[in-house]
Write a protein that holds these residues in place. Structure first.
Motif, PDB file in Angstrom:
ATOM      1  N   PHE A  72     -44.196 103.058  90.904  1.00  0.00           N
ATOM      2  CA  PHE A  72     -44.651 102.166  89.772  1.00  0.00           C
ATOM      3  C   PHE A  72     -46.396 101.859  89.058  1.00  0.00           C
ATOM      4  CE2 PHE A  72     -45.771  98.185  86.939  1.00  0.00           C
ATOM      5  CZ  PHE A  72     -45.125  98.568  86.428  1.00  0.00           C
ATOM      6  N   ALA A  73     -46.503 102.752  88.377  1.00  0.00           N
ATOM      7  CA  ALA A  73     -48.083 102.679  88.191  1.00  0.00           C
ATOM      8  C   ALA A  73     -48.450 101.466  87.033  1.00  0.00           C
ATOM      9  CB  ALA A  73     -48.187 103.725  87.407  1.00  0.00           C
ATOM     10  N   PRO A  74     -48.855 100.567  87.431  1.00  0.00           N
ATOM     11  CA  PRO A  74     -49.517  98.765  86.566  1.00  0.00           C
ATOM     12  C   PRO A  74     -51.158  99.167  85.782  1.00  0.00           C
ATOM     13  CG  PRO A  74     -50.811  99.009  88.515  1.00  0.00           C
ATOM     14  CD  PRO A  74     -50.589 100.220  88.889  1.00  0.00           C
ATOM     15  N   SER A  75     -51.686 100.488  85.755  1.00  0.00           N
ATOM     16  CA  SER A  75     -52.704 100.344  84.643  1.00  0.00           C
ATOM     17  C   SER A  75     -51.928 101.183  83.412  1.00  0.00           C
ATOM     18  CB  SER A  75     -53.025 102.224  85.219  1.00  0.00           C
ATOM     19  OG  SER A  75     -52.389 102.842  84.994  1.00  0.00           O
ATOM     20  N   ALA A  76     -50.956 101.757  83.137  1.00  0.00           N
ATOM     21  CA  ALA A  76     -50.291 101.650  81.267  1.00  0.00           C
ATOM     22  C   ALA A  76     -49.792 100.282  80.970  1.00  0.00           C
ATOM     23  CB  ALA A  76     -49.955 102.372  81.788  1.00  0.00           C
ATOM     24  N   LEU A  77     -49.382  99.597  81.679  1.00  0.00           N
ATOM     25  CA  LEU A  77     -48.832  98.097  81.625  1.00  0.00           C
ATOM     26  C   LEU A  77     -49.747  97.796  81.294  1.00  0.00           C
ATOM     27  CD1 LEU A  77     -46.001  96.293  81.779  1.00  0.00           C
ATOM     28  CD2 LEU A  77     -46.464  96.328  84.177  1.00  0.00           C
ATOM     29  N   VAL A  78     -50.964  97.125  82.320  1.00  0.00           N
ATOM     30  CA  VAL A  78     -51.788  95.989  81.808  1.00  0.00           C
ATOM     31  C   VAL A  78     -52.505  96.666  80.685  1.00  0.00           C
ATOM     32  CG1 VAL A  78     -54.022  95.334  82.935  1.00  0.00           C
ATOM     33  CG2 VAL A  78     -51.854  95.995  84.896  1.00  0.00           C
ATOM     34  N   GLY A  79     -52.175  97.915  79.922  1.00  0.00           N
ATOM     35  CA  GLY A  79     -53.156  98.261  79.083  1.00  0.00           C
ATOM     36  C   GLY A  79     -52.552  97.499  78.274  1.00  0.00           C
ATOM     37  N   GLY A  80     -51.620  97.740  77.696  1.00  0.00           N
ATOM     38  CA  GLY A  80     -50.602  97.387  77.038  1.00  0.00           C
ATOM     39  C   GLY A  80     -50.547  96.014  76.803  1.00  0.00           C
ATOM     40  N   LEU A  81     -50.560  95.083  77.928  1.00  0.00           N
ATOM     41  CA  LEU A  81     -50.990  93.552  78.089  1.00  0.00           C
ATOM     42  C   LEU A  81     -52.046  93.386  77.692  1.00  0.00           C
ATOM     43  CD1 LEU A  81     -49.366  92.756  81.279  1.00  0.00           C
ATOM     44  CD2 LEU A  81     -48.230  92.461  79.657  1.00  0.00           C
ATOM     45  N   ILE A  82     -52.846  93.872  77.960  1.00  0.00           N
ATOM     46  CA  ILE A  82     -54.434  93.156  77.196  1.00  0.00           C
ATOM     47  C   ILE A  82     -54.074  94.074  75.429  1.00  0.00           C
ATOM     48  CG2 ILE A  82     -56.844  94.049  76.752  1.00  0.00           C
ATOM     49  CD1 ILE A  82     -56.074  94.732  80.062  1.00  0.00           C
ATOM     50  N   ARG A  83     -53.655  94.576  75.218  1.00  0.00           N
ATOM     51  CA  ARG A  83     -53.160  95.445  73.856  1.00  0.00           C
ATOM     52  C   ARG A  83     -52.738  93.627  73.038  1.00  0.00           C
ATOM     53  NH1 ARG A  83     -52.951 100.153  75.845  1.00  0.00           N
ATOM     54  NH2 ARG A  83     -50.802 100.261  75.461  1.00  0.00           N
ATOM     55  N   ARG A  84     -51.167  93.331  73.521  1.00  0.00           N
ATOM     56  CA  ARG A  84     -50.172  92.688  72.820  1.00  0.00           C
ATOM     57  C   ARG A  84     -51.337  91.569  72.905  1.00  0.00           C
ATOM     58  NH1 ARG A  84     -46.807  95.760  75.228  1.00  0.00           N
ATOM     59  NH2 ARG A  84     -46.831  94.086  77.333  1.00  0.00           N
ATOM     60  N   THR A  85     -51.825  91.287  74.407  1.00  0.00           N
ATOM     61  CA  THR A  85     -52.859  89.863  74.491  1.00  0.00           C
ATOM     62  C   THR A  85     -54.026  89.790  73.091  1.00  0.00           C
ATOM     63  OG1 THR A  85     -52.083  89.652  76.727  1.00  0.00           O
ATOM     64  CG2 THR A  85     -54.340  88.754  75.685  1.00  0.00           C
ATOM     65  N   GLU A  86     -54.900  91.378  73.021  1.00  0.00           N
ATOM     66  CA  GLU A  86     -55.993  90.338  71.671  1.00  0.00           C
ATOM     67  C   GLU A  86     -55.651  90.451  70.436  1.00  0.00           C
ATOM     68  OE1 GLU A  86     -59.072  93.909  73.729  1.00  0.00           O
ATOM     69  OE2 GLU A  86     -58.012  94.534  72.948  1.00  0.00           O
ATOM     70  N   GLU A  87     -54.516  91.661  69.876  1.00  0.00           N
ATOM     71  CA  GLU A  87     -54.002  90.394  68.605  1.00  0.00           C
ATOM     72  C   GLU A  87     -53.358  89.792  68.469  1.00  0.00           C
ATOM     73  OE1 GLU A  87     -50.452  93.609  68.850  1.00  0.00           O
ATOM     74  OE2 GLU A  87     -51.293  95.023  68.788  1.00  0.00           O
ATOM     75  N   ARG A  88     -53.594  88.814  70.253  1.00  0.00           N
ATOM     76  CA  ARG A  88     -52.427  87.570  69.918  1.00  0.00           C
ATOM     77  C   ARG A  88     -53.488  86.228  69.907  1.00  0.00           C
ATOM     78  NH1 ARG A  88     -50.696  87.077  74.567  1.00  0.00           N
ATOM     79  NH2 ARG A  88     -51.806  84.872  75.403  1.00  0.00           N
ATOM     80  N   LEU A  89     -54.444  87.080  70.770  1.00  0.00           N
ATOM     81  CA  LEU A  89     -55.261  86.469  69.693  1.00  0.00           C
ATOM     82  C   LEU A  89     -56.081  86.242  68.846  1.00  0.00           C
ATOM     83  CD1 LEU A  89     -57.623  86.727  73.776  1.00  0.00           C
ATOM     84  CD2 LEU A  89     -55.971  84.151  73.196  1.00  0.00           C
ATOM     85  N   GLU A  90     -56.245  87.525  67.941  1.00  0.00           N
ATOM     86  CA  GLU A  90     -56.710  87.079  67.142  1.00  0.00           C
ATOM     87  C   GLU A  90     -55.437  86.697  66.080  1.00  0.00           C
ATOM     88  OE1 GLU A  90     -57.731  91.103  63.475  1.00  0.00           O
ATOM     89  OE2 GLU A  90     -57.113  91.742  65.856  1.00  0.00           O
ATOM     90  N   ARG A  91     -53.919  87.131  66.006  1.00  0.00           N
ATOM     91  CA  ARG A  91     -53.824  85.606  65.339  1.00  0.00           C
ATOM     92  C   ARG A  91     -53.837  84.522  65.263  1.00  0.00           C
ATOM     93  NH1 ARG A  91     -49.949  89.887  67.242  1.00  0.00           N
ATOM     94  NH2 ARG A  91     -48.657  88.524  68.801  1.00  0.00           N
ATOM     95  N   GLU A  92     -53.943  84.513  66.404  1.00  0.00           N
ATOM     96  CA  GLU A  92     -54.500  82.669  66.828  1.00  0.00           C
ATOM     97  C   GLU A  92     -55.952  82.312  66.006  1.00  0.00           C
ATOM     98  OE1 GLU A  92     -52.891  80.405  68.144  1.00  0.00           O
ATOM     99  OE2 GLU A  92     -50.674  81.762  68.577  1.00  0.00           O
ATOM    100  N   GLN A  93     -56.575  83.617  66.216  1.00  0.00           N
ATOM    101  CA  GLN A  93     -57.479  82.884  65.660  1.00  0.00           C
ATOM    102  C   GLN A  93     -58.457  83.002  64.436  1.00  0.00           C
ATOM    103  OE1 GLN A  93     -60.802  81.980  67.533  1.00  0.00           O
ATOM    104  NE2 GLN A  93     -61.843  82.123  65.230  1.00  0.00           N
ATOM    105  N   GLU A  94     -57.516  83.757  63.722  1.00  0.00           N
ATOM    106  CA  GLU A  94     -57.011  84.056  62.126  1.00  0.00           C
ATOM    107  C   GLU A  94     -56.482  82.198  62.053  1.00  0.00           C
ATOM    108  OE1 GLU A  94     -54.931  86.802  61.045  1.00  0.00           O
ATOM    109  OE2 GLU A  94     -55.878  88.684  61.505  1.00  0.00           O
ATOM    110  N   LEU A  95     -55.371  81.776  63.027  1.00  0.00           N
ATOM    111  CA  LEU A  95     -54.598  80.738  62.579  1.00  0.00           C
ATOM    112  C   LEU A  95     -55.531  79.374  61.867  1.00  0.00           C
ATOM    113  CD1 LEU A  95     -51.987  78.311  61.268  1.00  0.00           C
ATOM    114  CD2 LEU A  95     -51.325  79.247  64.324  1.00  0.00           C
ATOM    115  N   LEU A  96     -56.418  79.458  63.800  1.00  0.00           N
ATOM    116  CA  LEU A  96     -57.337  78.591  63.713  1.00  0.00           C
ATOM    117  C   LEU A  96     -58.719  78.766  62.861  1.00  0.00           C
ATOM    118  CD1 LEU A  96     -58.592  76.541  65.288  1.00  0.00           C
ATOM    119  CD2 LEU A  96     -60.121  78.276  66.577  1.00  0.00           C
TER     120      LEU A  96
END
Length: 349
Positions: A72-96
């Motif tokens: 199992f190669a973690p790089s692709a999965l971690v990259g996807g987690l980063i993108r989803r986290t950034e999107e979530r943070l952007e939504r949270e910032q807009e909500l704030l």
């Protein structure tokens, strides 16, 4: 180690440990005579591995795959987690930001909250026409928070909507300068330009001070906007940039008019005249520049500009000489009219 002791030491509830067992994620290696789950040291280490991966936002399915697959190669999965986290943070910032805007409007009831939310939705519309309509005809009885207007001003790219937003910000009062000033120091040149245009329409010493900082901006447009605004406010620090605008032909008519306004102060008039004459000497072979400088001289007080214009009336460049001669005629005509008016107003002896 029994499940209760594992739960106490690991901080993972017994309910979650049983869930892990059902999923096959962490299965205890043994059972007691009474049938209770019994965890080995390796089982406990696996529990901590699972919890560590959960802290990264991985799903239990992803964790199981990561722990069971040696390739199992973690790089692709971690990259996807980063993108989803950034999107979530952007939504949270807009909500704030939305919550702060609602709070800043000091709502008295839920109807006020709903009205400000409608206003926010209008300002964030993809339609420029709707955004402009929202600014010019805000929801009834809803004060638009200054921070909200300032943020919209700095983000708006449509010139018509931007103009409406600046108008609304100037009318809103409050701490508009502080809300916009940060834009002057942005890394984004478009934001700096929008900030300077907004500050130009806001009164007060604080706005003047921030505009003075903008005179040193690396972007020509920012410097020019700041100079025009500062010159209108009587700030002589804008003189060099205004003279450059005349030379370069960038809003030269407006710059010359502002220089004329500044020249009402005799000390500043001498400084401006020196700068204009120096530019005439520096551009002896550039007819368009010399014409613009001659026209700028006509905005100066006649008493200080007439002699220079008379000299230019005999310039080797015929176009410059003709314009300077015409300008001298205008100045002389104005002086004659003023004298006639003075004589007419004098009482008979």
């Amino acid at each position: 180690m029994l499940i209760g002791e594992v739960a106490r030491r690991s901080g993972v509830s017994t309910r979650m440990l049983r869930h892990y067992d059902r999923l096959g994620l962490v299965r205890p290696t043994g059972r007691t005579v009474g049938g209770y789950r019994e965890y080995s040291d390796a089982d406990i280490r696996r529990i901590f591995h699972v919890e560590s991966l959960r802290s990264l936002g991985m799903s239990l399915r992803q964790i199981g795959q990561a722990l069971e697959d040696p390739a199992f190669a973690p790089s692709a999965l971690v990259g996807g987690l980063i993108r989803r986290t950034e999107e979530r943070l952007e939504r949270e910032q807009e909500l704030l930001e939305r919550l702060r805007a609602v709070n800043a409007s000091a709502p008295l009831g839920w109807q006020d909250v709903l009205r400000i939310v409608q206003l926010l939705q209008g300002l964030s519309s993809p339609s420029a026409a709707r955004r402009q309509q929202t600014v010019l005809a805000p929801t009834e009885d809803v004060p638009v928070p200054t921070e909200l207007l300032a943020g919209a001003v700095l983000a708006e790219s449509d010139p018509n909507v931007a103009g409406a937003l600046r108008w609304a910000l100037a009318r809103a009062g409050g701490d508009g300068v502080a809300s916009v000033a940060s834009g002057v120091y942005s890394q984004d040149v478009d934001i700096r330009r929008r900030a300077v245009l907004a500050l130009a329409e806001l009164p007060g010493d604080e706005a003047t001070a921030v505009l003075a900082d903008a005179l040193g901006d690396s972007d020509t447009a920012v410097r020019r906007h700041a100079a025009l605004a500062l010159g209108t406010r009587g700030a002589t620090a804008a003189v060099p940039t205004l003279v450059d605008m005349v030379v370069e032909g960038a809003n030269d008519v407006e710059a010359a008019e502002v220089l004329g306004t500044l020249s009402s102060d005799p000390a500043c008039a001498d400084r401006i005249m020196s700068a204009l004459v120096a530019e005439l000497a520096a551009h002896a072979a550039d007819s368009p520049v010399r014409i613009r400088l001659a026209q700028a001289l006509a905005e100066m007080p006649a008493t200080v500009a007439r002699d220079v214009l008379r000299q230019l009336a005999h310039d080797d460049d015929r176009a410059v000489a003709l314009i300077a001669s015409a300008l001298v005629g205008v100045l002389d005509g104005a002086r004659t009219t003023d004298r006639s008016s003075t004589r007419s107003a004098s009482p008979p002896s």
